[in-house]
Design an enzyme around this catalytic site. Structure first.
Site, PDB file in Angstrom:
ATOM      1  CB  SER A  63      -2.132 -15.793   9.209  1.00  0.00           C
ATOM      2  OG  SER A  63      -3.492 -16.006   8.935  1.00  0.00           O
ATOM      3  CG  ASP A  86       1.719  -8.496  11.192  1.00  0.00           C
ATOM      4  OD1 ASP A  86       2.487  -9.474  11.175  1.00  0.00           O
ATOM      5  OD2 ASP A  86       0.929  -8.241  10.260  1.00  0.00           O
ATOM      6  CD  GLU A 153       1.002  -3.566  12.783  1.00  0.00           C
ATOM      7  OE1 GLU A 153       1.681  -3.210  11.814  1.00  0.00           O
ATOM      8  OE2 GLU A 153      -0.019  -4.270  12.685  1.00  0.00           O
ATOM      9  CD  GLU A 168      -8.431  -0.878   1.070  1.00  0.00           C
ATOM     10  OE1 GLU A 168      -7.562  -0.938   0.190  1.00  0.00           O
ATOM     11  OE2 GLU A 168      -8.368  -1.533   2.136  1.00  0.00           O
TER      12      GLU A 168
END
Length: 248
Positions: A63, A86, A153, A168
């Site tokens: 990622s 992050d 973060e 969402e």
């Protein structure tokens, strides 16, 4: 290039990546310890815990690479440290709106933490309705041979905000980021409803707190007892007298 050299290079790369990721994991451990202390402190002093639960997440190397490529940055460890903030993420879910800012102030006020950035998506929600308080903190991590300052973060939100954000995300994943306009409007309406619920619960929380405070003042004997680690202790009369003298 012989096989033994290739194996050695892979071992070195694995060691480097492991060492790099390790400090972010330790930074999360440090933050979780701080949160645990805050929770216990509030429970003992105020008979109340502003934090419902926490969840930590360490971004995978895959990622990290994808995000680095999207940003068009160099593929180096210093570049990752500089541009990917992050890698270590901590989500704190609170009961009420006021708890969000209370927890944020307590964390930001700790002398060993450095506040890098605060983004308030509660007072200024994103266009899609997303709400949360994002705080970038630099955490000291003490290794055997060095000290590192690691970025973590921290996202602080209410239960309603967390519930909306979770759904969402699932909807966007299901539609592969291409959500029909009608559903986007409904999602925004749902976010507004969640925000209205948070405001209503905040008002109720404040009123109940005022009633509880009045009852504590009326119950004289209750104020002479303390609870620590599920053990109840009575405060001796001389100590109470000393505390009263200190108020004058």
């Amino acid at each position: 290039m012989n096989t033994s050299y290739q194996i050695e290079q892979i071992k070195k790369l694995k060691h480097t990546v492991t060492r790099f990721m390790m400090v972010y994991k330790f930074a999360l451990d440090e933050m979780e310890t701080k949160i645990e202390i805050l929770q216990q402190e509030f429970q003992m002093l105020h008979d109340y815990n502003p934090i419902e639960h926490t969840k930590s997440r360490l971004k995978s190397p895959e990622s990290i690479m994808k995000k680095l490529l999207r940003k068009g940055c160099d593929i180096t460890l210093p570049s990752i440290r500089s541009h990917i903030k992050d890698i270590a993420g901590l989500r704190i879910t609170c009961s009420f709106l006021s708890d969000i800012y209370r927890v944020s102030d307590l964390l930001c006020g700790q002398s060993d933490l450095t506040v890098l950035e605060i983004k308030d998506y509660i007072r200024n929600p994103k266009p899609n309705g997303y709400q949360s308080l994002h705080v970038l903190l630099e955490v000291p991590v003490f290794m055997s041979d060095r000290q590192e300052r690691v970025c973590v973060e921290v996202q602080i939100r209410t239960i309603a905000m967390d519930f909306w954000a979770s759904l969402e995300h699932k909807i966007f994943y299901k539609y592969n980021q291409s959500v029909p306009a009608r559903l986007l409007q409904e999602l925004k309406a749902a976010a507004d409803s969640a925000a209205a619920l948070d405001r209503q619960m905040e008002r109720l929380h404040k009123e109940i707190g005022e009633i509880k405070e009045e009852r504590h003042e009326e119950a004289g004997e209750e104020g002479k007892r303390i609870m620590i680690n599920n053990q109840q202790f009575t405060i001796p009369a001389p100590l109470l007298a000393l505390l009263e003298d200190g108020k004058e």
